[in-house]
Design a protein around this motif. Structure first.
Motif, short mmCIF file in Angstrom:
data_model
loop_
_atom_site.label_atom_id
_atom_site.label_comp_id
_atom_site.label_asym_id
_atom_site.label_seq_id
_atom_site.Cartn_x
_atom_site.Cartn_y
_atom_site.Cartn_z
N LYS A 990 0.82 -1.20 0.00
CA LYS A 990 0.00 0.00 0.00
C LYS A 990 0.86 1.25 0.00
CE LYS A 990 -3.73 2.23 2.59
NZ LYS A 990 -4.61 2.15 3.79
N LYS A 991 1.98 1.21 0.70
CA LYS A 991 2.83 2.40 0.82
C LYS A 991 3.72 2.58 -0.40
CE LYS A 991 5.76 4.73 4.19
NZ LYS A 991 4.79 5.79 4.47
N SER A 992 4.37 1.50 -0.83
CA SER A 992 5.25 1.57 -2.00
C SER A 992 5.43 0.15 -2.52
CB SER A 992 6.61 2.18 -1.64
OG SER A 992 7.17 1.51 -0.53
N SER A 993 4.60 -0.21 -3.49
CA SER A 993 4.62 -1.58 -4.00
C SER A 993 5.83 -1.83 -4.86
CB SER A 993 3.34 -1.85 -4.81
OG SER A 993 3.29 -1.00 -5.94
N SER A 994 6.29 -3.07 -4.79
CA SER A 994 7.42 -3.50 -5.61
C SER A 994 7.30 -5.00 -5.81
CB SER A 994 8.75 -3.15 -4.93
OG SER A 994 8.92 -3.92 -3.77
N CYS A 995 8.20 -5.54 -6.60
CA CYS A 995 8.21 -6.98 -6.83
C CYS A 995 8.37 -7.74 -5.52
CB CYS A 995 9.33 -7.34 -7.80
SG CYS A 995 9.57 -9.12 -8.05
N LEU A 996 9.23 -7.23 -4.63
CA LEU A 996 9.50 -7.93 -3.38
C LEU A 996 8.30 -7.89 -2.44
CD1 LEU A 996 13.20 -6.87 -2.65
CD2 LEU A 996 12.33 -8.90 -3.82
N THR A 997 7.59 -6.77 -2.40
CA THR A 997 6.43 -6.68 -1.51
C THR A 997 5.33 -7.64 -1.96
OG1 THR A 997 5.53 -4.82 -2.77
CG2 THR A 997 6.95 -4.30 -0.89
N TRP A 998 5.05 -7.69 -3.28
CA TRP A 998 4.03 -8.61 -3.78
C TRP A 998 4.49 -10.06 -3.66
CZ3 TRP A 998 -0.70 -7.33 -3.92
CH2 TRP A 998 -1.10 -6.04 -4.27
N LEU A 999 5.77 -10.30 -3.81
CA LEU A 999 6.29 -11.65 -3.62
C LEU A 999 6.05 -12.12 -2.18
CD1 LEU A 999 7.89 -14.15 -4.46
CD2 LEU A 999 9.99 -12.88 -3.92
N GLY A 1000 6.28 -11.20 -1.21
CA GLY A 1000 6.01 -11.55 0.17
C GLY A 1000 4.55 -11.89 0.41
N VAL A 1001 3.66 -11.09 -0.20
CA VAL A 1001 2.23 -11.38 -0.07
C VAL A 1001 1.92 -12.74 -0.68
CG1 VAL A 1001 -0.09 -10.63 -0.74
CG2 VAL A 1001 1.61 -8.94 -0.04
N GLY A 1002 2.49 -13.00 -1.87
CA GLY A 1002 2.23 -14.28 -2.53
C GLY A 1002 2.72 -15.46 -1.72
N ILE A 1003 3.89 -15.37 -1.11
CA ILE A 1003 4.42 -16.48 -0.30
C ILE A 1003 3.52 -16.72 0.91
CG2 ILE A 1003 6.36 -17.22 1.12
CD1 ILE A 1003 8.20 -15.69 -0.77
N ALA A 1004 3.13 -15.60 1.59
CA ALA A 1004 2.28 -15.76 2.77
C ALA A 1004 0.95 -16.41 2.40
CB ALA A 1004 2.07 -14.40 3.42
N CYS A 1005 0.35 -15.97 1.28
CA CYS A 1005 -0.92 -16.56 0.85
C CYS A 1005 -0.76 -18.02 0.46
CB CYS A 1005 -1.51 -15.76 -0.31
SG CYS A 1005 -2.04 -14.09 0.13
N TYR A 1006 0.35 -18.33 -0.16
CA TYR A 1006 0.60 -19.72 -0.55
C TYR A 1006 0.68 -20.61 0.69
CZ TYR A 1006 3.02 -23.83 -2.33
OH TYR A 1006 3.38 -25.14 -2.61
N ARG A 1007 1.40 -20.12 1.72
CA ARG A 1007 1.52 -20.91 2.94
C ARG A 1007 0.18 -21.03 3.67
NH1 ARG A 1007 5.79 -23.62 1.49
NH2 ARG A 1007 7.63 -22.30 1.16
N LEU A 1008 -0.67 -20.02 3.47
CA LEU A 1008 -2.01 -20.07 4.08
C LEU A 1008 -3.00 -20.83 3.21
CD1 LEU A 1008 -2.23 -16.38 5.37
CD2 LEU A 1008 -1.95 -18.43 6.77
N LYS A 1009 -2.55 -21.43 2.12
CA LYS A 1009 -3.39 -22.20 1.21
C LYS A 1009 -4.42 -21.33 0.50
CE LYS A 1009 -1.27 -25.90 2.56
NZ LYS A 1009 -0.24 -26.53 1.68
N GLU A 1010 -4.12 -20.02 0.40
CA GLU A 1010 -5.01 -19.10 -0.32
C GLU A 1010 -4.44 -18.96 -1.74
OE1 GLU A 1010 -4.97 -15.58 2.01
OE2 GLU A 1010 -6.02 -16.47 3.72
N MET A 1011 -4.71 -19.99 -2.57
CA MET A 1011 -4.05 -20.09 -3.85
C MET A 1011 -4.45 -19.01 -4.83
SD MET A 1011 -1.98 -22.40 -3.35
CE MET A 1011 -1.68 -23.63 -2.07
N THR A 1012 -5.72 -18.63 -4.82
CA THR A 1012 -6.16 -17.59 -5.76
C THR A 1012 -5.48 -16.26 -5.46
OG1 THR A 1012 -8.31 -18.68 -5.95
CG2 THR A 1012 -8.16 -16.39 -6.70
N GLU A 1013 -5.47 -15.86 -4.18
CA GLU A 1013 -4.81 -14.62 -3.81
C GLU A 1013 -3.30 -14.72 -4.04
OE1 GLU A 1013 -5.79 -13.40 0.09
OE2 GLU A 1013 -7.96 -13.37 -0.25
N ALA A 1014 -2.75 -15.91 -3.77
CA ALA A 1014 -1.31 -16.08 -4.00
C ALA A 1014 -0.98 -15.91 -5.48
CB ALA A 1014 -0.88 -17.47 -3.52
N GLU A 1015 -1.82 -16.48 -6.35
CA GLU A 1015 -1.58 -16.34 -7.79
C GLU A 1015 -1.68 -14.89 -8.23
OE1 GLU A 1015 -3.16 -18.22 -12.03
OE2 GLU A 1015 -4.20 -18.67 -10.15
#
Length: 1069
Positions: A990-1015
């Protein structure tokens, strides 16, 4: 009375001496001819047509009288009187006399003789004063207002004297807040001021101002008021005023002396309006030949203070038939109320400075103290009194005021005298010690030697005086010269490509207009029929015709059709003029029709060309220049310098005309210790905009790093000329001179920076008071007041306000603005060179506003690469910050010191500094963020987690929240706190998006089994950087989790073969 009564003559037109004058042709004795042509508006004491004559007098000698001539009825008289005096460079009427002694012209009326009157009676009608100063400016002829001409056969000064000599003006205004024992009643007193002017070699000659007028308090001296001649034999009161010379005063804050601070203002106002004062208002001029100028420069460089003595001496009156005690020689030269003011004249060695004016405190005259501060062994007032009575040297200024008068004792004589005095003091000290009271009694005896002088200190007496030179002792480079030198150092840029014009440009404009109109029509079509279209289907011809008719109707009824025609008209006209060269009317209708047919065919063809080109859809750009800068910053944090270089070069490839792109890339090159490449980048930025302040400063810094000191000085000086009110420029110039060990220039630069900072603080104080309804509000950090301004004003300063008592003066430190430029240029932020150090100096990010002292800011400006030389620069700034803290080091000092230790990988010292910073300001988010970075880099993740959590819990954000979020999120992932990791990374996005910030979100969602949000998150990361292998890996994991079964046996077999070939992975589906 005559009009000239009280009228001082004006300097007229000057005729310069011939430039071909040769020094050897100048004779030591030269006649100066004065011609009085005419007098006007003369009226006699007894009648309007008196008999008058003119008497010329110079230096106490009557030069002659004119003929006695009757004044006409209209008040005019033609004297045509010529006289002269001899200039002698080695005797009377020398250059110094011409500098400060005017020529007197007295108009005298001859009264009619009465009965039995034997002698002729006369009365002075008026007096005019002719200023001979133009003769010292190279003039050989000039005319004054009283129709008086002054001429010489050749210039008084040689070519070398004109170029190397100087004229010194000393103006003594007044002494304010004098002791209460000074009263106008009782015995008459002579109030005198004396100082010594260095001349050639060891010689000095005195200037003595006498006959100060004691005034009671009650009203302030008028401003402006005229300066007066330092001589006594002036008959007309108005003629005492020097023409075109006034005391104009000025704000206390802009003075060069003492008592110019905010807390002194009230005292100054009271002293100058209510308390007693002694007024002189005299100006004394001294001519300094080239050798004397060099001696003066040497004297100022060796000792910064001039002693200006003050005393009160009873006026001696002798009675008839008796001789006074002084006449008999019984007096030992004792003077009373002997005080001294120490005038700092170092500013006269600042480049371009010709004048200093200010108030200077008066202290009791003590020989040891005077010698310690001024290296002066001789008291002009006390020791001159041994040789001759001061009151016999002239009512206003002593004859010793001339360099050719009786010589002051030489340096050897002074030393002999001081040796004798030291012997006496040594004997006194020995006696006192034998009595068992060593140092205490000796000190007390020394202090009590001048109890009368101590009254000046008790009363708060101060002198207001001005010292001015005709030419600056140290010339200052002109802005034009500096700009020219800077241009010479910049790379030669190729000329801008010529703009395409003519037929080609006209066709391009037509294509652009067609594309624009086609896009507008397509948008209109989608708005009308977009819902009726079937995905992947084909529209039949009948429906298409209906839609075409409806679209035409909408375009015509709404007026858009005619707007499109007007939009296209100008492009068509340009094609007609440029392509077909038709600018005149056609002769017949057939030619017109033929031309229109040809034009129509051409326009339709070009329309198809434009439409075909517009159908090629360019790939969308997901990143802008600002995001590329953030990505590069992230790459530096992760020490992936190759990737960072790619991002910086991508920014340059997109637009090479933006100064900031070059500055950022230059800062990165400094980080990589590629100094030559960094220099090229900074100079390229400066060539794009020669008036860009921060490019100049960066060019200066890189020049210092490469030890090109002459170039560095030019860059820094040009920056101060470009923006004289910029505090940062002066501060960096001061640090540069400190590296050069040029103490006088250091003082000059820091003094200017302090003066500008005080003015800014005062302005912001007034704004704060107005905003708070008169409440005193300051921006404080620890004990140092700092201004709160916008980035456009080149500051980084903003902090929590605190109330400061009225009596407390803001502590102004030279370090206040050191880092400001780089941290605030870019959007309006700067290339924040310390930003490139990412985690090490995170709180100095360009987008931040943090309360930082000047030295800390300077560190952010200077700590670009890990460079030993620049660390010296940083440590100098921090040393200044430490010295200027009145109540100990501030939180910001320890914070920046910790960052410098972190840069050098000295984590233990950095931790100690952060511990001190936390004790001073426990609620500073930047301190906790920096401590978190330190713990993270040292591997203490649990403590780093606590520090980061504390940082984000504050109401005010730290200056580098982006990396706080990234690192805290990575810690959460390692500790398998995936919900917290997802939330933290989302804050970063939200503050300053980058590849690394979205990658972090994707990894966390993947570990939470939230595959759609992770994708979705990983797709965003891939769009921002499609070269990140980790993003592709997690995308593959998500795809395999979403695809329950891979049915293509051949594809599965190929995957297994590739995995066995590369040596990792186990395809178990």
């Amino acid at each position: 009375m005559a009009v000239l009564s009280g009228q001082a003559s004006k300097r007229g037109s000057l005729v310069s001496a011939p430039t071909c004058a040769v020094e050897t042709s100048l004779s030591p004795i030269k006649p100066v001819q004065i011609t009085v042509l005419e007098g006007r508006d003369l009226k006699g004491v007894k009648g309007d047509t008196p008999v008058t004559y003119v008497r010329a007098e110079y230096n106490g000698v009557i030069l002659g009288d004119s003929l006695k001539i009757d004044v006409s009825s209209d008040g005019t008289v033609k004297y045509n009187f010529t006289t002269s005096f001899e200039y002698n460079c080695d005797g009377p009427n020398c250059l110094d006399d011409i500098a400060h002694k005017p020529l007197f012209l007295t108009v005298i009326e001859v009264l009619p003789k009465e009965k039995k009157q034997k002698e002729e009676k006369t009365v002075a009608l008026g007096q005019a004063v002719v200023d001979l100063l133009p003769l010292l400016e190279g003039a050989i002829f000039f005319i004054c207002g009283l129709e008086v001409s002054v001429s010489i056969q050749e210039s008084l000064l040689s070519v070398s004297q004109l170029s190397g000599g100087n004229l010194l003006r000393v103006t003594l205004e007044a002494a304010y807040s004098v002791p209460e024992v000074f009263v106008p009643t009782g015995p008459q007193q002579n109030y005198m001021i004396g100082l010594q002017v260095p001349t050639v070699g060891e010689k000095e000659y005195p200037l003595i101002f006498k006959n100060g007028i004691l005034k009671l308090g009650g009203e302030k001296e008028p401003i402006p008021r005229p300066k007066k001649w330092p001589i006594s034999n002036i008959l007309a009161p108005g003629a005492q005023n020097i023409p075109d010379s006034f005391i104009v005063g000025g704000p206390y804050e802009e003075e060069d002396g003492e008592l110019n601070k905010t807390e002194d203002r009230e005292f100054r106002i009271q002293a100058e309006s209510i308390k007693k004062r002694i007024v002189w208002d005299l100006e004394r001029r001294c001519y300094l030949d080239p050798l004397a100028v060099l001696s003066l420069q040497k004297r100022i460089a060796e000792c910064r203070y001039w002693p200006v003595e003050i005393t009160r001496v009873p006026v001696v009156t002798s009675t008839k038939g008796k001789s006074s005690k002084l006449d008999k020689g019984d007096d030992d030269g004792q003077i009373f109320f002997h005080g001294v003011a120490y005038v700092n004249i170092v500013p006269l060695l600042y480049p371009g400075v010709k004048r200093i004016r200010g108030a200077f405190r008066v202290f009791a005259y003590q020989d040891r103290e005077v010698f310690g501060k001024t290296k002066c062994l001789f008291s002009i007032l006390r020791d001159l009194g041994h040789q001759a009575n001061l009151n016999k040297l002239g009512p206003v200024i002593a004859a010793a005021g001339s360099p050719h008068s009786k010589a002051i004792p030489s340096r050897n004589q002074k030393e002999d005298k001081m040796t004798k005095e030291k012997d006496v003091i040594r004997k006194m000290s020995t006696t006192l010690k034998s009595q068992g009271s060593d140092t205490a009694i000796e000190t007390e005896a020394t202090v009590c030697q001048n109890l009368e002088g101590q009254q000046y200190v008790d009363a708060g007496t101060f002198l207001v005086m001005e010292i001015e030179l005709a030419k600056a002792l140290v010339p200052k480079r002109l802005p034009e010269e500096l700009a020219s030198r800077v241009r010479e150092m910049l790379p030669a840029r190729p000329q801008l490509p010529r703009r395409s014009a003519g037929a080609k440009k006209a066709v391009e404009d037509y294509h652009n207009q067609i594309t624009s109109i086609a896009g507008a029509i397509l948008d209109e079509y989608h708005e009308l029929f977009g819902k009726q279209m079937v995905d992947g289907g084909v529209i039949d011809h009948h429906t298409l015709e209906e839609q075409k008719c409806q679209l035409n109707y909408e375009l015509n009824s709404s007026g858009k059709y005619f707007a499109f025609k007007e939009q296209l008209k100008h492009a068509v006209v340009k094609i007609v003029r440029e392509k077909y060269l038709r600018t005149t009317a056609f002769n017949n209708l057939e030619q017109l029709q033929a031309f229109l047919s040809e034009l129509y065919v051409y326009l339709v063809d070009q329309m198809h060309v434009a439409l075909n080109q517009s159908t090629v859809v360019a790939s969308p750009t997901f990143t802008g220049c600002e995001q590329l800068r953030l990505f590069a910053h992230e790459a530096e944090v992760n020490e992936d310098y190759d990737l960072a270089s790619v991002y910086y070069q991508e920014r340059l490839a997109r637009d090479r005309q933006i100064v900031q792109h070059w500055l950022d890339y230059g800062a990165f090159c400094l980080l990589m210790e590629e100094n030559i490449k960094a220099q090229e980048c900074f100079r390229e930025a400066l060539s794009l905009n020669p008036s860009h302040l921060h490019s100049l400063l960066l060019c200066g810094i890189i020049a210092v790093m490469m030890e090109h000191y002459e170039e560095a000085e030019i860059f820094f000086e040009d920056a101060t000329c470009l923006e004289p009110s910029n505090i940062l420029s002066w501060t960096l110039l001061g640090l540069f001179y400190e590296i050069q060990e040029n103490d006088i220039r250091v003082e000059m630069a820091f003094h200017e920076a302090n003066k500008l900072l005080k003015a800014r603080l005062a302005k912001e104080k007034n704004i704060a008071e107005a905003a708070e309804g008169g409440k005193k509000l300051y921006s404080l950090s620890a004990t140092v007041l700092r201004p709160v301004t916008s980035p456009q004003e080149d500051t980084l300063l903003d902090g929590s306000p605190k109330v400061q008592p009225d009596s407390v003066e803001p502590v102004v430190t030279i370090q206040h603005y050191l880092c400001v430029p780089i941290c605030t240029v870019h959007g309006e932020h700067s290339a924040c060179l310390s930003q490139r150090r990412l985690h090490v100096i995170p709180f100095l990010h360009a987008g931040s506003r943090t309360v930082v002292g000047m030295s800390m800011a300077g560190v952010s400006f200077i700590t670009m690469p890990v460079c030993g030389f620049l660390f010296q620069f940083v440590h100098r700034a921090l040393a200044h910050e430490l010295l200027c803290q009145q109540e100990g080091p501030s939180c910001e000092y320890y914070l920046v010191l910790a960052q410098t230790h972190s840069l050098k990988k000295d984590f233990s010292k950095a931790e100690e500094c952060l511990r001190e910073a936390i004790q001073i300001d426990y609620l500073n988010p930047n301190v906790w963020a920096q401590k978190g970075h330190l713990c993270y880099l040292s591997g203490n993740l649990s403590e780093a987690k606590e520090c980061y959590e504390r940082t984000i819990s504050f109401v005010a954000d730290a200056s580098e929240m982006h990396f706080v979020y990234l690192r805290l999120g990575s810690i959460y992932l390692k500790e398998k706190e995936y919900d917290k990791a997802k939330y933290t990374y989302m804050l970063a996005c939200k503050k300053s998006s980058s590849c690394l910030t979205w990658l972090g979100v994707g990894i966390a969602c993947y570990r939470l089994k939230e595959m759609t949000e992770a994708e979705d998150a990983l797709s965003e990361a891939n769009a921002l950087n499609n070269n990140n292998a980790e993003v592709w890996a997690y995308l593959a994991l998500v795809c395999m989790q979403v695809s329950l079964e891979l049915k293509n046996e051949e594809l599965l077999q190929e995957i297994q073969e590739v995995q066995r070939m590369v040596g990792f992975g186990n395809p178990s589906f």
